[in-house]
Structures are given as C-alpha cells and as structure tokens.
Write an enzyme that holds these catalytic residues in place. Structure first.
Site, short mmCIF file in Angstrom:
data_model
loop_
_atom_site.label_atom_id
_atom_site.label_comp_id
_atom_site.label_asym_id
_atom_site.label_seq_id
_atom_site.Cartn_x
_atom_site.Cartn_y
_atom_site.Cartn_z
N LYS A 37 0.84 -1.20 0.00
CA LYS A 37 0.00 0.00 0.00
C LYS A 37 0.88 1.25 0.00
CE LYS A 37 -0.49 0.50 5.02
NZ LYS A 37 -1.42 0.73 6.13
N TYR A 286 16.81 30.84 3.32
CA TYR A 286 15.73 31.73 3.73
C TYR A 286 15.89 32.19 5.19
CZ TYR A 286 13.01 30.78 -0.49
OH TYR A 286 12.58 30.70 -1.78
#
Length: 393
Positions: A37, A286
């Site tokens: 999955k 940043y």
C-alpha cells in the site's frame, strides 16, 4: 531525456530476499500478505509488487481500490486485498478487477451485492474486519450479528477471511496483544455458532511477526480450523520497528536477528549542482538561519521539501558526499538544499549525494531522518514525492 538529478533506487533483489526471510520466520503454518500500500511505502508499487510475487507472495495488500487496480495491472494472477474501505461507486471496480475487499459495514455489503448482481457474478470473497480494541475500522461483537446474517445462500458474498490489527505488537510484554487475541477468539466462536466458517485468520504486522507471535496466531487459527495469515510491511523494505522504551525496556532478541539479516531496499540520491565559497558573515538560505563564522565551501544539492526532504532537517542533519557526512546549512528550500563541504576535499559538481542509503563507510537510514524530524520511518518513505523517479537496480 536527462532528468533532474534527484532519484530513488530500488533494489528488487533485496526485496525478494527480505520476503523469503520473513516467510521462513513465519513458518509453513502462516501465509504472508505482502503490504504494498501507499505506493509500496513510497518504494513504487509497480516495481515492488512483481518482485514479492517472484519471491513467492500470493497475496498483496493495498489500501484502496485505486491501488488494487494498479496492483492487478502488474500482477494479474495475485490475490489483492483492499484493506481500506470500498467507497461509494467503487464496488463495480472491485468486481471487474477481481479484488478482495475488507468489509465491516452494511453499506459495503449493499454496494458489493449490487455490483455483483449487475455483473452477473455469483461469488465475491470478502474479509471481515473485527475491531479488537483500536477503535479505527472494523466491527465489534455488539454489531456482528447483522453482518453475519448477510452471508446467506442468496448472497454472492463469501466469508473467506477474518482479520484484525494488532495495534501494540511492538510492546514487549504483549498484554495488549493477548487481550486482542482473546477478543478475536470470542468473535470466531460467534462466527462458528452462526454456521459460518472463514478459511483465513488474517492477523499481525511486521512487529508481530518479528517478535515471534506467528506461533500464537497460528495456534488460534488452528483451533478454528483456519489458516493464519500475517501482513509484513516495513520489514519487507529492510527496516525493523524500534520498540518504544516507555513500553518495552528490552526488545525481543528475534528483532536483533532480523535487523542483521534484512536488507534495505531503497536508496535516495541527488547530485551537487554547483559550489561556492562564502566569507564570514554570509547568510545561507531563507531568513538567514545560518550565518558563516569562517570561510566556507558550500554545495548546492537538487533536493528539497517538495521532493520529501523534511524542512525541519535544515541546520540539524547531514547528507553524504564522497563518503563523508556534510551538514545541511540553512533552511531546506522547496527544490534545493545547501550542504557544508568545507572539510571534504575535491567535491565537484555532478558528485552523487546520498539522502537515504550508504556511501563509503557511512549510512543514513530512514530512522535517522525520522529521529531528527520527530516522526517515524514509514512517513519518511511515503513522503518522498511522486516527481522523484523510482529506478530498479
């Protein structure tokens, strides 16, 4: 066409070896449902499902009907169990693609019966999920009777399996697990009293298998003339769950043995894009969360949080280049990261950078990522973005 240098390598041979090892640990009395999955835990369902089938898997476990259709397209002869819900409008695809749904709600029965009737299909095998204490999905003893009543001679639905999820199998004292198995024993007795028989008892994940609980589960199955099935997930991909010391002061010896034998399947890599030298006082990334205190050599790497690299790793983690750990400096950007290669000689543009995997004598694991990011390795794997190509090696 040359692609952006950020990719995942999948060693399908290691995956096959891991499946065979887990099958040997489970023993002949237990079948394995290979969990593929969530795109095989981020490893690529298209690559991994055929690999485990080559290794001997007859069952594949997926979350959704959509995943089931994809699994069927690459493994036409495998049994595919849809562990999550069959949502409204999906029952026709279950029938069309010969998927095996897990059910626990009358609505699911209604939709599957209607789809079978429309397709003139007379038999659909289903697995009934029991909630033995997790309060997530599944039915309990109080709600069981109306569901069992739907398995009658006029219905196309056939009770093939009964399943539950052992939600504390990684706790060494096993008290919670034993309580869940006692609840399942009572449920199985009610099912037999209703004149029904399921051939498969589907219980137990990686932690349960590696902790040696296969014998306990297979004994329960045998008492009800059923075949035990367990559902390894993380171990297929080469990792062993770590026991929480708050619940388990000492993990079972069997986990250490498995950890030494299982092979990592996934390596995540990028490359150095360019290099620069900065002077003291230069800010990196940043908001200037990193400021150079001395002359530094910095390498730009083509991987960022849009690829799945957790933003919290900025200034707190290292990647591998030329077999050495290079600290991540500054914040991780959407598409790029910067590493400090001041003390690593001869780093050049085009050098491979390892994000998960080994290089030289050094290794970075999904557990390393998880510990720094405050999460679990399952999330590290499944967070790797779709835009990062998976390549079989």
């Amino acid at each position: 066409m040359q692609t952006r240098p950020c990719w995942v390598e999948i060693c399908t041979r290691s995956l096959e070896d891991n499946y065979r090892l887990l099958a040997s640990l489970a023993g002949p009395q237990v079948d394995l449902l290979a969990i593929v999955k969530a795109n095989a835990y981020g490893h690529s369902l298209k690559l991994c499902a055929p690999a485990v089938v080559r290794a001997g898997a007859q069952w594949l476990g997926v979350t959704s009907v959509e995943e089931g259709i994809e699994a069927r397209s690459v493994c036409p002869d495998a049994r595919v169990l849809v562990i999550g819900s069959v949502f409204p409008g999906q029952a026709q695809d279950v029938v069309r693609h010969k998927l095996t749904p897990v059910v626990w709600d009358l609505r699911q029965f209604d939709e599957l019966e209607a789809a079978a009737s429309a397709a003139d299909v007379r038999s659909i095998a289903v697995h009934l999920e029991i909630d033995t204490g997790m309060s997530r999905q599944g039915t309990d003893l109080e709600s069981l009777a109306p569901l069992l009543a739907r398995f009658h001679s006029e219905s196309p639905l056939r009770l093939e399996g009964v399943m539950t999820h052992l939600f504390a199998a990684d706790e060494a004292d096993e008290r919670v697990t034993d309580d869940q198995l006692d609840r399942m024993e009572a449920i199985l007795s009610h099912i037999r009293a209703a004149g029904l028989h399921a051939g498969i008892l589907n219980i137990g994940n990686t932690a349960a298998l590696l902790a040696g609980q296969a014998h306990k589960i297979s004994t329960l199955a045998a008492r009800h003339k059923m075949k035990a099935m367990m559902r390894p997930g993380l171990a297929l991909y080469g990792l062993v769950p770590e026991y929480d010391p708050a619940f388990s002061p000492a993990e079972p010896i069997s986990l250490g043995h498995a950890r030494s034998k299982l092979q990592p399947v996934l390596s995540w890599k990028s490359q150095v894009v360019s290099l620069r030298t900065v002077e003291p006082g230069a800010v990196v990334g940043y908001n200037g969360t990193f400021v150079a205190t001395e002359p530094m050599r910095l390498a730009l790497v083509a991987v960022g949080y849009a690829d799945g690299l957790d933003r919290k790793l900025g200034n707190h983690f290292s990647l591998l280049v030329r077999g050495q750990r290079a600290p991540v400096v500054g914040r991780i950007s959407m598409d790029q990261s910067v590493i400090d290669v001041t003390d690593i000689p001869d780093v050049a543009a085009g050098d491979d950078v390892v994000i998960v995997g080994h290089q030289g004598d050094e290794t970075i694991s999904a557990f390393d990522h998880a510990k720094t990011a405050g999460t679990i390795p399952w999330e590290i794997f499944t967070r790797i973005g779709e835009r990062v190509p998976r390549v079989a090696t």
